[in-house]
Design an enzyme around this catalytic site. Structure first.
Site, PDB file in Angstrom:
ATOM      1  N   GLN A   1       0.769  -1.240   0.000  1.00  0.00           N
ATOM      2  CA  GLN A   1       0.000   0.000   0.000  1.00  0.00           C
ATOM      3  C   GLN A   1       0.800   1.290   0.000  1.00  0.00           C
ATOM      4  OE1 GLN A   1      -3.527   2.249   2.576  1.00  0.00           O
ATOM      5  NE2 GLN A   1      -3.058   0.133   3.021  1.00  0.00           N
TER       6      GLN A   1
ATOM      7  N   LEU B   1       9.785  -9.467 -14.162  1.00  0.00           N
ATOM      8  CA  LEU B   1      11.235  -9.512 -14.349  1.00  0.00           C
ATOM      9  C   LEU B   1      11.883 -10.233 -13.179  1.00  0.00           C
ATOM     10  CD1 LEU B   1      13.617  -8.457 -16.110  1.00  0.00           C
ATOM     11  CD2 LEU B   1      13.660  -6.440 -14.611  1.00  0.00           C
TER      12      LEU B   1
ATOM     13  N   GLY C   1      -8.874  21.298  18.853  1.00  0.00           N
ATOM     14  CA  GLY C   1      -8.488  22.637  18.444  1.00  0.00           C
ATOM     15  C   GLY C   1      -9.158  23.687  19.292  1.00  0.00           C
ATOM     16  N   GLY C   2      -9.154  24.902  18.814  1.00  0.00           N
ATOM     17  CA  GLY C   2      -9.697  26.006  19.590  1.00  0.00           C
ATOM     18  C   GLY C   2     -11.212  26.092  19.561  1.00  0.00           C
TER      19      GLY C   2
ATOM     20  N   ASP D   1       0.265   3.911   5.963  1.00  0.00           N
ATOM     21  CA  ASP D   1       0.607   3.495   4.609  1.00  0.00           C
ATOM     22  C   ASP D   1       0.328   4.590   3.584  1.00  0.00           C
ATOM     23  OD1 ASP D   1       1.742   0.941   4.819  1.00  0.00           O
ATOM     24  OD2 ASP D   1      -0.204   0.008   5.093  1.00  0.00           O
TER      25      ASP D   1
ATOM     26  N   GLU E   1       0.945  -0.799   8.708  1.00  0.00           N
ATOM     27  CA  GLU E   1       0.064   0.335   8.976  1.00  0.00           C
ATOM     28  C   GLU E   1      -0.123   0.628  10.463  1.00  0.00           C
ATOM     29  OE1 GLU E   1      -2.375   3.365   9.014  1.00  0.00           O
ATOM     30  OE2 GLU E   1      -1.747   2.599   7.070  1.00  0.00           O
TER      31      GLU E   1
END
Length: 415
Positions: A17, A72, A247-248, A168, A139
């Site tokens: 991921q 490959l 937060g505020g 991720d 993760e």
């Protein structure tokens, strides 16, 4: 109309991921992303969490749009020669192998520099330099080591990881920015460079507000916007804050009509200072506008629990969309808790290209998440993920390999 990264060629050695998130974003911006996979197996996610037997999983297809796939075997000498030719012709190599894997494959920085001094080598690792540098990370480990889990959840419960893949996909987004910055620097330096995005660092960057709060806590001993204030006790580390806004502007998730049977019948409600009078009018508490106990943001911090309890009495009389419509008339910040089912059916997200329907040759039609970044002069067209090795011959012919060369490489199982 041209693409922002048109002409840039990416050698994609990523899987699962974090790396594929990065290279898919670059592909959406127009880069030619050549995904290198092991013949017969490919990216492990092709077979993980399958919902249709024998068909590439949604886990794979939703992380590998707009790419070309080649197979490959780089352990064989001729495979190593093909890889060296690819390195010479590409601008960026992106990898998210375990620590030391690239070096064991012989793909060292000095070897790459000898072949192509303009190449940028970009890597996702679990940790940066230090005592954990050699540890493998996934993760949820990144979420825990980066500070997210310790600050997520409720005070009386254990640490919680978030459903958002900030370890991720969050790291992949950070790495993509680093690559674009390195490409820009190369335009005047002429040189490639190494770009590293440790998952711990990316998660911490997304948790920067909690680092802010750690320092505030050490200085004042309290955090007024957290639900532990004013009755609870604070320890010496930032606590889990439930659904507080962090937060505020105090906020909380509140029940709406139908919550008894619908696990997503909720709305996020923010009591922004500028619209406090409107909040009071909407819920029928006009007396709170001038009441000293509620009139200022500082005063309200002492009464957040009863305030949100009263607001919830109002939201429970409306479904989440009705509540949102009413609140938005007054510019009161809010948002419904949307399920994945509701998001998948959102017509506006489909029109904007945030949700896209893609047709796959073996899977059929499916929904995927489109480019979250919109550019006016570089529109994104989401194309399906490649089948395993679908473009091997196409890419090698572009490198100068002829029909006989390709036949020999197939016979020797290099491709």
């Amino acid at each position: 109309m041209s693409k922002a990264l048109e002409g840039v060629r990416i050698l994609d050695f990523t899987h699962v991921q974090s790396g594929p998130t990065c290279t898919q974003l670059l592909a959406w911006f127009g880069a030619d992303v050549i995904k290198v996979e092991r013949a017969g197996e490919g990216d492990a996610t092709r077979g993980q969490l399958r919902d249709i037997p024998g068909v590439d999983s949604l886990y794979f297809t939703m992380l590998n749009h707009n790419k070309r796939s080649i197979t490959l075997d780089t352990k064989k000498p001729k495979g190593k020669q093909v890889l060296d030719t690819l390195i010479k012709s590409c601008d960026v190599l992106v990898e998210n192998f375990a620590p030391g894997a690239m070096e064991r494959m012989g793909i060292t920085w000095s070897h790459i520099q000898d072949l192509n001094p303009r190449m940028i080598v970009a890597s996702v690792k679990g940790f940066g330099p230090g005592k954990y540098a050699d540890c493998k990370v996934y993760e949820n480990v990144a979420q825990c080591a980066g500070g997210a889990a310790s600050t997520t959840g409720f005070e009386d419960g254990p640490p919680v990881v978030t459903g958002a893949q900030i370890g991720d996909s969050g790291t992949g987004l950070h790495l993509a920015l680093g690559i674009v910055a390195a490409l820009y620097q190369r335009t005047h330096s002429g040189r490639g460079q190494r770009v590293l995005a440790p998952m711990q660092d990316a998660v911490l960057n997304l948790c920067r507000v909690k680092m802010r709060d750690q320092q505030r806590l050490e200085r004042t001993g309290t955090l007024h916007e957290y639900p532990q204030y004013p009755d609870g006790k604070f320890g010496d580390a930032v606590p889990r804050a439930g659904n507080a806004s962090g937060g505020g502007q105090p906020g909380s998730i509140l029940r709406c009509k139908g919550w008894e049977t619908d696990p997503n019948a909720y709305i996020y409600f923010i009591t922004q200072a500028a619209v406090w009078p409107a909040v009071c009018k909407v819920i029928g508490e006009e007396g709170w506008i001038d009441d000293e106990a509620y009139a200022t943001p500082a005063a309200r911090l002492l009464h957040l629990k009863p305030i949100f309890a009263r607001i919830e009495q109002w939201t429970m009389t409306k479904d989440k969309f009705e509540a949102m419509e009413i609140l938005n008339r007054y510019d009161i910040p809010c948002g419904p808790i949307l399920s994945m089912k509701e998001i998948a059916a959102d017509e506006s997200l489909r029109q904007s290209g945030t949700i896209v329907e893609v047709d796959h040759p073996t899977r059929g039609k499916y929904l995927t998440v489109g480019n979250p970044i919109k550019m006016s002069d570089s529109p994104t067209e989401v194309t399906r993920a490649p089948l395993l090795g679908e473009h091997t011959e196409e890419v090698l012919r572009q490198l100068g390999y002829g029909t006989d060369d390709l036949a020999m490489l197939r016979d020797e199982k290099v491709i």
